[in-house]
Design a protein around this motif. Structure first.
Motif, PDB file in Angstrom:
ATOM      1  N   ARG A 108       0.824  -1.215   0.000  1.00  0.00           N
ATOM      2  CA  ARG A 108       0.000   0.000   0.000  1.00  0.00           C
ATOM      3  C   ARG A 108       0.855   1.262   0.000  1.00  0.00           C
ATOM      4  NH1 ARG A 108      -3.781  -2.995   3.838  1.00  0.00           N
ATOM      5  NH2 ARG A 108      -5.513  -3.627   2.483  1.00  0.00           N
ATOM      6  N   SER A 109       2.115   1.119   0.449  1.00  0.00           N
ATOM      7  CA  SER A 109       3.004   2.284   0.435  1.00  0.00           C
ATOM      8  C   SER A 109       3.591   2.546  -0.954  1.00  0.00           C
ATOM      9  CB  SER A 109       4.142   2.077   1.438  1.00  0.00           C
ATOM     10  OG  SER A 109       4.982   1.005   1.038  1.00  0.00           O
ATOM     11  N   SER A 110       3.392   1.598  -1.888  1.00  0.00           N
ATOM     12  CA  SER A 110       3.857   1.788  -3.264  1.00  0.00           C
ATOM     13  C   SER A 110       2.674   2.194  -4.130  1.00  0.00           C
ATOM     14  CB  SER A 110       4.486   0.501  -3.807  1.00  0.00           C
ATOM     15  OG  SER A 110       3.500  -0.475  -4.065  1.00  0.00           O
ATOM     16  N   ASP A 111       2.967   2.718  -5.296  1.00  0.00           N
ATOM     17  CA  ASP A 111       1.914   3.152  -6.207  1.00  0.00           C
ATOM     18  C   ASP A 111       1.705   2.169  -7.357  1.00  0.00           C
ATOM     19  OD1 ASP A 111       4.305   3.553  -7.417  1.00  0.00           O
ATOM     20  OD2 ASP A 111       3.920   5.607  -8.070  1.00  0.00           O
ATOM     21  N   LYS A 112       2.161   0.924  -7.173  1.00  0.00           N
ATOM     22  CA  LYS A 112       2.065  -0.075  -8.248  1.00  0.00           C
ATOM     23  C   LYS A 112       0.707  -0.782  -8.195  1.00  0.00           C
ATOM     24  CE  LYS A 112       6.283   0.959  -9.139  1.00  0.00           C
ATOM     25  NZ  LYS A 112       7.433   0.107  -8.947  1.00  0.00           N
ATOM     26  N   PRO A 113       0.127  -1.106  -9.367  1.00  0.00           N
ATOM     27  CA  PRO A 113      -1.078  -1.929  -9.349  1.00  0.00           C
ATOM     28  C   PRO A 113      -0.777  -3.321  -8.790  1.00  0.00           C
ATOM     29  CG  PRO A 113      -0.309  -1.559 -11.611  1.00  0.00           C
ATOM     30  CD  PRO A 113       0.544  -0.722 -10.726  1.00  0.00           C
ATOM     31  N   VAL A 114      -1.650  -3.802  -7.900  1.00  0.00           N
ATOM     32  CA  VAL A 114      -1.440  -5.083  -7.232  1.00  0.00           C
ATOM     33  C   VAL A 114      -2.646  -5.983  -7.470  1.00  0.00           C
ATOM     34  CG1 VAL A 114      -0.975  -6.252  -5.047  1.00  0.00           C
ATOM     35  CG2 VAL A 114      -0.062  -3.947  -5.435  1.00  0.00           C
ATOM     36  N   LEU A 115      -2.373  -7.229  -7.869  1.00  0.00           N
ATOM     37  CA  LEU A 115      -3.417  -8.244  -7.996  1.00  0.00           C
ATOM     38  C   LEU A 115      -3.198  -9.272  -6.894  1.00  0.00           C
ATOM     39  CD1 LEU A 115      -3.448  -8.847 -11.870  1.00  0.00           C
ATOM     40  CD2 LEU A 115      -4.745  -7.190 -10.539  1.00  0.00           C
ATOM     41  N   TYR A 116      -4.281  -9.685  -6.239  1.00  0.00           N
ATOM     42  CA  TYR A 116      -4.190 -10.625  -5.122  1.00  0.00           C
ATOM     43  C   TYR A 116      -4.751 -11.977  -5.568  1.00  0.00           C
ATOM     44  CZ  TYR A 116      -3.389  -6.341  -2.529  1.00  0.00           C
ATOM     45  OH  TYR A 116      -2.882  -5.138  -2.082  1.00  0.00           O
ATOM     46  N   ALA A 117      -3.896 -13.003  -5.536  1.00  0.00           N
ATOM     47  CA  ALA A 117      -4.287 -14.340  -5.973  1.00  0.00           C
ATOM     48  C   ALA A 117      -4.274 -15.284  -4.768  1.00  0.00           C
ATOM     49  CB  ALA A 117      -3.326 -14.850  -7.043  1.00  0.00           C
ATOM     50  N   VAL A 118      -5.406 -15.906  -4.501  1.00  0.00           N
ATOM     51  CA  VAL A 118      -5.507 -16.878  -3.411  1.00  0.00           C
ATOM     52  C   VAL A 118      -5.263 -18.265  -4.021  1.00  0.00           C
ATOM     53  CG1 VAL A 118      -6.936 -17.814  -1.573  1.00  0.00           C
ATOM     54  CG2 VAL A 118      -7.135 -15.398  -2.192  1.00  0.00           C
ATOM     55  N   SER A 135     -10.833  -9.836   4.894  1.00  0.00           N
ATOM     56  CA  SER A 135     -10.439  -9.118   6.113  1.00  0.00           C
ATOM     57  C   SER A 135      -9.144  -8.332   5.913  1.00  0.00           C
ATOM     58  CB  SER A 135     -10.255 -10.108   7.272  1.00  0.00           C
ATOM     59  OG  SER A 135      -9.176 -10.994   7.016  1.00  0.00           O
ATOM     60  N   LEU A 136      -8.396  -8.641   4.847  1.00  0.00           N
ATOM     61  CA  LEU A 136      -7.182  -7.891   4.543  1.00  0.00           C
ATOM     62  C   LEU A 136      -7.475  -6.602   3.792  1.00  0.00           C
ATOM     63  CD1 LEU A 136      -4.898 -10.863   3.353  1.00  0.00           C
ATOM     64  CD2 LEU A 136      -4.728  -9.640   5.518  1.00  0.00           C
ATOM     65  N   GLY A 137      -8.737  -6.384   3.462  1.00  0.00           N
ATOM     66  CA  GLY A 137      -9.100  -5.190   2.701  1.00  0.00           C
ATOM     67  C   GLY A 137      -8.959  -5.359   1.209  1.00  0.00           C
ATOM     68  N   ILE A 138      -8.994  -6.617   0.742  1.00  0.00           N
ATOM     69  CA  ILE A 138      -8.859  -6.902  -0.695  1.00  0.00           C
ATOM     70  C   ILE A 138     -10.220  -6.739  -1.368  1.00  0.00           C
ATOM     71  CG2 ILE A 138      -8.311  -8.687  -2.385  1.00  0.00           C
ATOM     72  CD1 ILE A 138      -6.417  -9.904  -0.309  1.00  0.00           C
ATOM     73  N   ASP A 139     -10.249  -6.000  -2.468  1.00  0.00           N
ATOM     74  CA  ASP A 139     -11.509  -5.819  -3.198  1.00  0.00           C
ATOM     75  C   ASP A 139     -11.850  -7.042  -4.037  1.00  0.00           C
ATOM     76  OD1 ASP A 139     -11.898  -3.276  -2.183  1.00  0.00           O
ATOM     77  OD2 ASP A 139     -10.734  -2.328  -3.784  1.00  0.00           O
ATOM     78  N   VAL A 140     -10.865  -7.526  -4.814  1.00  0.00           N
ATOM     79  CA  VAL A 140     -11.119  -8.643  -5.733  1.00  0.00           C
ATOM     80  C   VAL A 140     -10.013  -9.691  -5.563  1.00  0.00           C
ATOM     81  CG1 VAL A 140     -11.497  -9.351  -8.121  1.00  0.00           C
ATOM     82  CG2 VAL A 140     -12.135  -7.038  -7.390  1.00  0.00           C
ATOM     83  N   PRO A 141     -10.222 -10.704  -4.728  1.00  0.00           N
ATOM     84  CA  PRO A 141      -9.250 -11.809  -4.669  1.00  0.00           C
ATOM     85  C   PRO A 141      -9.514 -12.797  -5.808  1.00  0.00           C
ATOM     86  CG  PRO A 141     -10.962 -12.137  -3.031  1.00  0.00           C
ATOM     87  CD  PRO A 141     -11.294 -10.851  -3.729  1.00  0.00           C
TER      88      PRO A 141
END
Length: 454
Positions: A108-118, A135-141
């Protein structure tokens, strides 16, 4: 340059499995215990005609749990800084970890786009495991199975929509250089010195490097791919499974390189294992450069460079063509001169000799020193040609190839070296059976045109 996508996550969540699947290769080592990956591993990938470079990283863990955790975390920070996008892999079976929250804060301290893969979600019936990760605040896992491929296409569709597209230009030929040697000879330190940054994890503990790590660099407007490898120990001393795989990958790196830099710990002296490693490179037809590293630690009064070279040549007569030099990866002594040697060896390594010149050299060699008889019959050499480069490979047609003594074959190879100037590269001479051709030095009789008429 291709956009870079870094894959991060805590240990053993499946990052390397995901990397291997997307790059369609098996360049990253995979095992069930945490901490297999330590350095960053680079691989090329394509999805929907969009090219990008995928970067596998070590597992993000607490400094108290792993001796290498600190350097690995530094590698992860650098991977995030260099990336156009980041994929964070989460463990669908293990659930949320405090390390996941630490990584989230870092991202979150970086400005890079991040994708979260479970990861480790093998089908739609297991997607209820995703709820915990909100609960981690992920919009789209994204639910995925790196091992079985479930959900990978959806994740990559989203990835290529957030990274810049890349169109390949005709690239100049890249010289591939494998850096090989015994454990703790200074291979990773050498690459870090060349790059001018701590790209690879370095430690005094043998076996720090496990994967064969590819790193692209430019020197004097030329591109090189440096392949760092695990230290190669004698078979009898290798007991751990992961070390066996690491050594296999180190040896395979010799199959895909042009030049092998054989790093020898000069402070320890020249060992039998150093010569064995040089033999592995020679068997695979690599161009070779012998580097006596840690020269700053050698006591010079009784150990001059000349005496070291003499010992080296005596121990490795089969590599008499290979250049040798003393260096220090720690101080940078003569490291900058390595690439001029690499360029000189590569030029010869990729040289093609004209058929006329080659046959003239062999014809003169046969006149100077005729081959011995075979069962009372004369050996006849008909014709020679170069069939490939890297290394230069020549085929010579003989009536009895199996009867040519290895010493005479070596004589012919030396004559080719002397006549063509291929003094710093391995060469191969293959003998093939052929009959009914004109011998070297023999002129074909002119046919009578009257006799040729019907």
């Amino acid at each position: 340059m291709k956009p870079i996508v870094s894959v991060i996550g805590r240990p053993n969540v499946g990052k390397s499995t995901f990397f291997n699947r997307v790059t369609r290769a098996k360049n990253a080592l995979v095992d069930n215990f945490p901490g297999v990956t330590r350095d960053r591993i680079f691989g090329d990938a394509v999805w929907n005609d969009v090219e990008f470079t995928l970067v596998d990283t070590g597992g993000y863990a607490d400094d108290d749990q792993d001796l290498f955790a600190g350097p690995i975390r530094a590698q992860i920070n650098q991977a995030i800084a260099e990336a156009e996008a980041v994929i964070m892999i989460l463990d669908g079976k293990g659930g949320v970890s405090p390390f996941d929250r630490d990584l989230m804060a870092l991202l979150r301290s970086s400005d890079k786009p991040v994708l979260y893969a479970v990861n480790k979600i093998d089908g739609e019936e297991q997607e209820d495991r995703l709820y915990e990760f909100y609960s981690l605040g992920i919009d789209v896992p994204f639910p995925i199975s790196a091992e079985h491929g479930y959900g990978i296409s959806d994740l990559l569709d989203e990835l290529v929509s957030v990274i810049p597209t890349f169109r390949t230009d005709p690239a100049k030929e890249m010289i591939r250089i494998a850096v090989v040697g015994r454990p703790n000879a200074g291979k990773s330190s050498l690459i870090n010195r060349i790059l001018g940054e701590e790209r690879l994890v370095v430690s005094d503990i043998p076996g720090t490097t496990r994967d064969a790590v590819d790193t692209i660099c430019k020197v004097n407007q030329k591109s090189y791919c440096l392949i760092d490898t695990a230290g190669i120990r004698r078979k009898g001393k290798v007991t751990e499974k992961i070390e066996k795989f690491s050594i296999i990958k180190a040896l395979r790196s010799l199959d895909r390189c042009d030049i092998a830099l054989i790093v020898i710990d000069a402070a320890d002296g020249i060992t039998d294992q150093d010569i064995s490693i040089a033999g592995y490179a020679h068997e695979r037809g690599c161009g070779c450069i012998l580097l006596l590293n840690k020269w700053d630690l050698v006591e010079k009064e009784n150990n001059t460079a000349k005496t070291y070279y003499e010992r080296l040549r005596l121990a490795s007569k089969f590599l008499s063509f290979a250049p040798a030099m003393t260096i220090s990866a720690l101080t940078g002594q003569r490291v900058s001169k390595i690439f001029s040697r690499v360029d000189a060896v590569y030029e010869q390594y990729s040289t093609r000799i004209g058929t006329g010149q080659l046959n003239k050299i062999l014809s003169e060699a046969l006149v100077r020193n005729e081959p011995s008889l075979h069962q009372g019959k004369r050996l006849k050499f008909y014709y020679a040609t170069q069939v490939s480069t890297k290394p230069p490979t020549f085929v010579c047609f003989v009536n009895y190839p199996e009867a040519v003594h290895f010493s005479y074959e070596r004589y012919l190879m030396n004559q080719i070296r002397e006549g063509t100037g291929l003094t710093q590269t391995p060469i191969r001479l293959l003998l093939r059976q052929r009959t009914g051709r004109i011998e070297f030095g023999k002129k074909k009789k002119e046919r009578d045109p009257k006799k040729s008429r019907k």
